[in-house]
Motif scaffolding. Structure first.
Motif, PDB file in Angstrom:
ATOM      1  N   SER A 191       0.843  -1.192   0.000  1.00  0.00           N
ATOM      2  CA  SER A 191       0.000   0.000   0.000  1.00  0.00           C
ATOM      3  C   SER A 191       0.880   1.244   0.000  1.00  0.00           C
ATOM      4  O   SER A 191       2.088   1.172   0.205  1.00  0.00           O
ATOM      5  CB  SER A 191      -0.924   0.025   1.230  1.00  0.00           C
ATOM      6  N   LEU A 192       0.234   2.363  -0.236  1.00  0.00           N
ATOM      7  CA  LEU A 192       0.842   3.669  -0.022  1.00  0.00           C
ATOM      8  C   LEU A 192       0.097   4.325   1.135  1.00  0.00           C
ATOM      9  O   LEU A 192      -1.118   4.181   1.261  1.00  0.00           O
ATOM     10  CB  LEU A 192       0.721   4.559  -1.261  1.00  0.00           C
ATOM     11  N   GLN A 193       0.832   5.037   1.965  1.00  0.00           N
ATOM     12  CA  GLN A 193       0.253   5.745   3.098  1.00  0.00           C
ATOM     13  C   GLN A 193       0.821   7.145   3.113  1.00  0.00           C
ATOM     14  O   GLN A 193       1.914   7.389   2.598  1.00  0.00           O
ATOM     15  CB  GLN A 193       0.614   5.043   4.410  1.00  0.00           C
ATOM     16  N   LEU A 194       0.099   8.072   3.714  1.00  0.00           N
ATOM     17  CA  LEU A 194       0.618   9.424   3.871  1.00  0.00           C
ATOM     18  C   LEU A 194       0.006  10.061   5.094  1.00  0.00           C
ATOM     19  O   LEU A 194      -1.009   9.598   5.611  1.00  0.00           O
ATOM     20  CB  LEU A 194       0.354  10.283   2.629  1.00  0.00           C
ATOM     21  N   LEU A 195       0.626  11.102   5.548  1.00  0.00           N
ATOM     22  CA  LEU A 195       0.114  11.901   6.644  1.00  0.00           C
ATOM     23  C   LEU A 195      -0.373  13.211   6.054  1.00  0.00           C
ATOM     24  O   LEU A 195       0.392  13.936   5.424  1.00  0.00           O
ATOM     25  CB  LEU A 195       1.215  12.161   7.678  1.00  0.00           C
ATOM     26  N   ALA A 196      -1.663  13.500   6.220  1.00  0.00           N
ATOM     27  CA  ALA A 196      -2.238  14.746   5.714  1.00  0.00           C
ATOM     28  C   ALA A 196      -2.730  15.568   6.897  1.00  0.00           C
ATOM     29  O   ALA A 196      -3.213  15.016   7.886  1.00  0.00           O
ATOM     30  CB  ALA A 196      -3.394  14.459   4.755  1.00  0.00           C
ATOM     31  N   ASP A 197      -2.633  16.859   6.771  1.00  0.00           N
ATOM     32  CA  ASP A 197      -3.146  17.759   7.792  1.00  0.00           C
ATOM     33  C   ASP A 197      -4.671  17.676   7.778  1.00  0.00           C
ATOM     34  O   ASP A 197      -5.300  18.048   6.791  1.00  0.00           O
ATOM     35  CB  ASP A 197      -2.678  19.187   7.505  1.00  0.00           C
ATOM     36  N   PRO A 198      -5.297  17.202   8.852  1.00  0.00           N
ATOM     37  CA  PRO A 198      -6.758  17.058   8.835  1.00  0.00           C
ATOM     38  C   PRO A 198      -7.491  18.393   8.742  1.00  0.00           C
ATOM     39  O   PRO A 198      -8.673  18.432   8.418  1.00  0.00           O
ATOM     40  CB  PRO A 198      -7.063  16.352  10.155  1.00  0.00           C
TER      41      PRO A 198
ATOM     42  N   VAL B 149      -9.332   7.943   4.360  1.00  0.00           N
ATOM     43  CA  VAL B 149      -8.857   8.724   5.503  1.00  0.00           C
ATOM     44  C   VAL B 149      -9.040   7.884   6.760  1.00  0.00           C
ATOM     45  O   VAL B 149     -10.125   7.354   7.009  1.00  0.00           O
ATOM     46  CB  VAL B 149      -9.621  10.057   5.618  1.00  0.00           C
ATOM     47  N   THR B 150      -7.963   7.737   7.532  1.00  0.00           N
ATOM     48  CA  THR B 150      -8.000   6.967   8.769  1.00  0.00           C
ATOM     49  C   THR B 150      -7.811   7.901   9.961  1.00  0.00           C
ATOM     50  O   THR B 150      -7.531   9.090   9.790  1.00  0.00           O
ATOM     51  CB  THR B 150      -6.918   5.881   8.760  1.00  0.00           C
ATOM     52  N   ARG B 151      -7.896   7.390  11.153  1.00  0.00           N
ATOM     53  CA  ARG B 151      -7.899   8.218  12.349  1.00  0.00           C
ATOM     54  C   ARG B 151      -6.542   8.399  13.043  1.00  0.00           C
ATOM     55  O   ARG B 151      -6.442   9.275  13.897  1.00  0.00           O
ATOM     56  CB  ARG B 151      -8.892   7.660  13.351  1.00  0.00           C
ATOM     57  N   PRO B 152      -5.520   7.625  12.798  1.00  0.00           N
ATOM     58  CA  PRO B 152      -4.303   7.811  13.594  1.00  0.00           C
ATOM     59  C   PRO B 152      -3.712   9.212  13.430  1.00  0.00           C
ATOM     60  O   PRO B 152      -3.778   9.809  12.367  1.00  0.00           O
ATOM     61  CB  PRO B 152      -3.328   6.771  13.040  1.00  0.00           C
TER      62      PRO B 152
END
Length: 135
Positions: free
Chosen positions: A96-103, A119-122
């Protein structure tokens, strides 16, 4: 680079550190720096770093620093970068690909959702451990 890190905003812009980070990524066969040029000008970029996900039990790609110059947004450049990152990850058999986005960045979250990202919750939390990024 300056536009990217003034957009991210949490650590400010330090050209020396940003260039050091790019040098560390470029040329490593398990990481990638992808760019889009327009008439010789870099107008978009992102990086993909290969990491191990214990949750997935596999290698995954961590997509970082996806940015498109403000004057070139809406032309499919972000989509092209995501497609290229996905192909790069697929070719390397990443799960998979994952990223951190500013919510709080509604435009960014909407963009990733429109491209099929979930969009996930961590929340990621960070601390320095004392080593200089260019060292």
């Amino acid at each position: 680079l300056k536009q990217l890190h003034t957009t991210v905003g949490d650590r400010g812009f330090d050209e020396r550190r940003q260039r050091a980070g790019l040098r560390r990524l470029i040329g490593r066969n398990y990481d990638a720096v992808l760019v889009v040029e327009w008439d010789g000008l870099v107008v978009g970029m992102c990086a993909v770093q290969t990491i191990v996900s214990m949750a997935e039990g596999a290698l995954v790609g961590l997509l970082q620093d996806l940015i498109v110059h403000a004057k070139f947004r809406g032309r499919g450049i972000g989509k092209a970068l995501l497609f290229a990152a996905g192909k790069w990850a697929f070719d390397r058999k990443l799960s998979s690909l994952q990223l951190l986005a500013d919510p709080l960045d509604d435009d960014a979250v909407a963009f990733f959702r429109s491209q099929g990202w979930q969009v996930t919750r961590p929340a990621w939390v960070r601390t320095a451990v004392g080593h200089n990024a260019s060292g």
